[in-house]
Design a protein around this motif. Sequence first.
Motif, mmCIF file in Angstrom:
data_model
loop_
_atom_site.group_PDB
_atom_site.id
_atom_site.type_symbol
_atom_site.label_atom_id
_atom_site.label_comp_id
_atom_site.label_asym_id
_atom_site.label_seq_id
_atom_site.Cartn_x
_atom_site.Cartn_y
_atom_site.Cartn_z
ATOM 1 N N ASP A 1 0.814 -1.218 0.000
ATOM 2 C CA ASP A 1 0.000 0.000 0.000
ATOM 3 C C ASP A 1 0.846 1.267 0.000
ATOM 4 N N GLY A 2 1.994 1.190 -0.652
ATOM 5 C CA GLY A 2 2.783 2.396 -0.884
ATOM 6 C C GLY A 2 3.748 2.788 0.210
ATOM 7 N N ALA A 3 4.072 1.883 1.130
ATOM 8 C CA ALA A 3 5.003 2.237 2.213
ATOM 9 C C ALA A 3 5.887 1.039 2.551
ATOM 10 N N MET A 4 7.124 1.314 2.985
ATOM 11 C CA MET A 4 8.014 0.222 3.423
ATOM 12 C C MET A 4 8.952 0.731 4.522
ATOM 13 N N PRO A 5 9.338 -0.148 5.429
ATOM 14 C CA PRO A 5 10.193 0.260 6.549
ATOM 15 C C PRO A 5 11.681 0.230 6.188
ATOM 16 N N TYR A 6 12.003 0.713 5.004
ATOM 17 C CA TYR A 6 13.394 0.787 4.547
ATOM 18 C C TYR A 6 13.633 2.169 3.961
ATOM 19 N N TRP A 7 14.870 2.690 4.188
ATOM 20 C CA TRP A 7 15.257 3.957 3.589
ATOM 21 C C TRP A 7 16.752 3.922 3.343
ATOM 22 N N ASP A 8 17.348 5.083 2.965
ATOM 23 C CA ASP A 8 18.760 5.026 2.564
ATOM 24 C C ASP A 8 19.722 4.834 3.731
ATOM 25 N N LYS A 9 19.196 4.826 4.989
ATOM 26 C CA LYS A 9 20.054 4.556 6.145
ATOM 27 C C LYS A 9 19.788 3.174 6.737
ATOM 28 N N SER A 10 19.014 2.343 6.027
ATOM 29 C CA SER A 10 18.771 0.973 6.492
ATOM 30 C C SER A 10 20.064 0.153 6.452
ATOM 31 N N LEU A 11 20.135 -0.905 7.251
ATOM 32 C CA LEU A 11 21.342 -1.729 7.329
ATOM 33 C C LEU A 11 21.549 -2.511 6.029
ATOM 34 N N PRO A 12 22.804 -2.641 5.585
ATOM 35 C CA PRO A 12 23.095 -3.359 4.349
ATOM 36 C C PRO A 12 22.551 -4.789 4.334
ATOM 37 N N GLU A 13 22.661 -5.479 5.492
ATOM 38 C CA GLU A 13 22.195 -6.869 5.533
ATOM 39 C C GLU A 13 20.666 -6.960 5.396
ATOM 40 N N ASP A 14 19.925 -5.962 5.934
ATOM 41 C CA ASP A 14 18.461 -5.946 5.791
ATOM 42 C C ASP A 14 18.066 -5.709 4.330
ATOM 43 N N ILE A 15 18.795 -4.804 3.681
ATOM 44 C CA ILE A 15 18.511 -4.502 2.275
ATOM 45 C C ILE A 15 18.792 -5.726 1.402
ATOM 46 N N LYS A 16 19.938 -6.376 1.676
ATOM 47 C CA LYS A 16 20.329 -7.557 0.892
ATOM 48 C C LYS A 16 19.302 -8.674 1.055
ATOM 49 N N LYS A 17 18.835 -8.864 2.280
ATOM 50 C CA LYS A 17 17.879 -9.934 2.557
ATOM 51 C C LYS A 17 16.538 -9.682 1.878
ATOM 52 N N ARG A 18 16.051 -8.433 1.902
ATOM 53 C CA ARG A 18 14.727 -8.114 1.346
ATOM 54 C C ARG A 18 14.769 -7.971 -0.175
ATOM 55 N N PHE A 19 15.785 -7.291 -0.725
ATOM 56 C CA PHE A 19 15.784 -6.941 -2.161
ATOM 57 C C PHE A 19 16.883 -7.633 -2.978
ATOM 58 N N GLY A 20 17.826 -8.271 -2.297
ATOM 59 C CA GLY A 20 18.935 -8.893 -3.025
ATOM 60 C C GLY A 20 19.862 -7.862 -3.636
ATOM 61 N N LEU A 21 19.903 -6.647 -3.070
ATOM 62 C CA LEU A 21 20.705 -5.551 -3.616
ATOM 63 C C LEU A 21 21.762 -5.116 -2.611
ATOM 64 N N SER A 22 22.876 -4.626 -3.118
ATOM 65 C CA SER A 22 23.853 -3.991 -2.229
ATOM 66 C C SER A 22 23.285 -2.661 -1.756
ATOM 67 N N LYS A 23 23.840 -2.159 -0.632
ATOM 68 C CA LYS A 23 23.325 -0.882 -0.132
ATOM 69 C C LYS A 23 23.571 0.230 -1.153
ATOM 70 N N GLY A 24 24.698 0.155 -1.878
ATOM 71 C CA GLY A 24 24.993 1.177 -2.887
ATOM 72 C C GLY A 24 23.950 1.199 -4.000
ATOM 73 N N ASP A 25 23.604 0.005 -4.513
ATOM 74 C CA ASP A 25 22.596 -0.065 -5.576
ATOM 75 C C ASP A 25 21.220 0.365 -5.060
ATOM 76 N N PHE A 26 20.923 -0.001 -3.817
ATOM 77 C CA PHE A 26 19.637 0.365 -3.214
ATOM 78 C C PHE A 26 19.527 1.889 -3.100
ATOM 79 N N LYS A 27 20.604 2.542 -2.647
ATOM 80 C CA LYS A 27 20.577 3.996 -2.490
ATOM 81 C C LYS A 27 20.460 4.702 -3.849
ATOM 82 N N LYS A 28 21.120 4.154 -4.873
ATOM 83 C CA LYS A 28 21.007 4.728 -6.218
ATOM 84 C C LYS A 28 19.566 4.648 -6.715
ATOM 85 N N ALA A 29 18.935 3.474 -6.473
ATOM 86 C CA ALA A 29 17.549 3.287 -6.922
ATOM 87 C C ALA A 29 16.610 4.237 -6.189
ATOM 88 N N LEU A 30 16.808 4.368 -4.863
ATOM 89 C CA LEU A 30 15.993 5.318 -4.104
ATOM 90 C C LEU A 30 16.206 6.737 -4.619
#
Length: 295
Positions: free
Chosen positions: A236-265
């Motif tokens: 519904d348009g919201a998620m508990p992740y942002w550009d300061k989320s932990l790298p391991e949480d990002i990797k587990k949820r999206f399969g992305l490195s924190k760098g790639d996640f921040k670029k996408a955001l």
Amino acid sequence: MSELTAGTITTLEVSHKAPFGYFLTDGNQEVLLHEHDVTEPLNEKDKLTVFLYHDHQQRIAATMTIPTVRFDAFDWATAVSQHKKYGVFLDIGTSKDLLLSKDDLPYESIYWPQPGERVFCSLKLDKKKRLFARLADEQIMQTQSVPAPETMQNKTIQATVYRQLEDGIHVISEEGYLGFVHNNEQSGTLRIGQVITCRVIAVKENGSLNLSMKPRTYERINDNAAKILTYMNSRDGAMPYWDKSLPEDIKKRFGLSKGDFKKALGQLMKENLLYQKEGWSYLTKDQKADQEHHS
């Protein structure tokens, strides 16, 4: 008896044969039916229905080919050539092309129809009784149109540009729907007569369309950003992740490195599709609506 006038359809009698065609008469005035305008064998005294036009010497001449573009009838005519001094010459089915004057076209020739493109027009005479094309105005285009159903929302259509205004262009689709493309929704320089591909961003109450030539959100962004949007849309348009989320949480949820996640955001925020607040990311209202149309 009235004077024979260019642009009219009249019945004349074959007076006599000439080396280069036939002379026709109304009993008062003779006009030439050139051999390239003859569509069937003729004899003297035959009665013919012909269309009158001005030849290259500006004399009244006749053709047995009756165009669908007339004083009282609009139809599509194809651009043959551009002449910056005069305007655009159109093929209306007769041996002599019809001029759409530069006075009836945008000031800059880059907005004029190119050869092969079509305009919706009828005939008109100037003060010197010379024959010209008359572009259809908004009232005429309304009579040619049909209201678009609400199911056209977000559909892709082909449409022909028929009018330019300061804030955008007016088009008519292959189905007969009238549409408007605001300057902010255009891509490139658009011409009268140009066929464009666009999508419906609004179906108005009167059945006309607001259109865009710009790609949909999911066509503009890369795969990583699309993956984030899909996930957020499922929540519904919201998620508990942002550009300061932990790298391991990002990797587990999206399969992305924190760098790639921040670029996408960053791309999503630059496109004004997403914003962040207190450890969460949220879709903007416009992006939620776009996702719902696509789903």
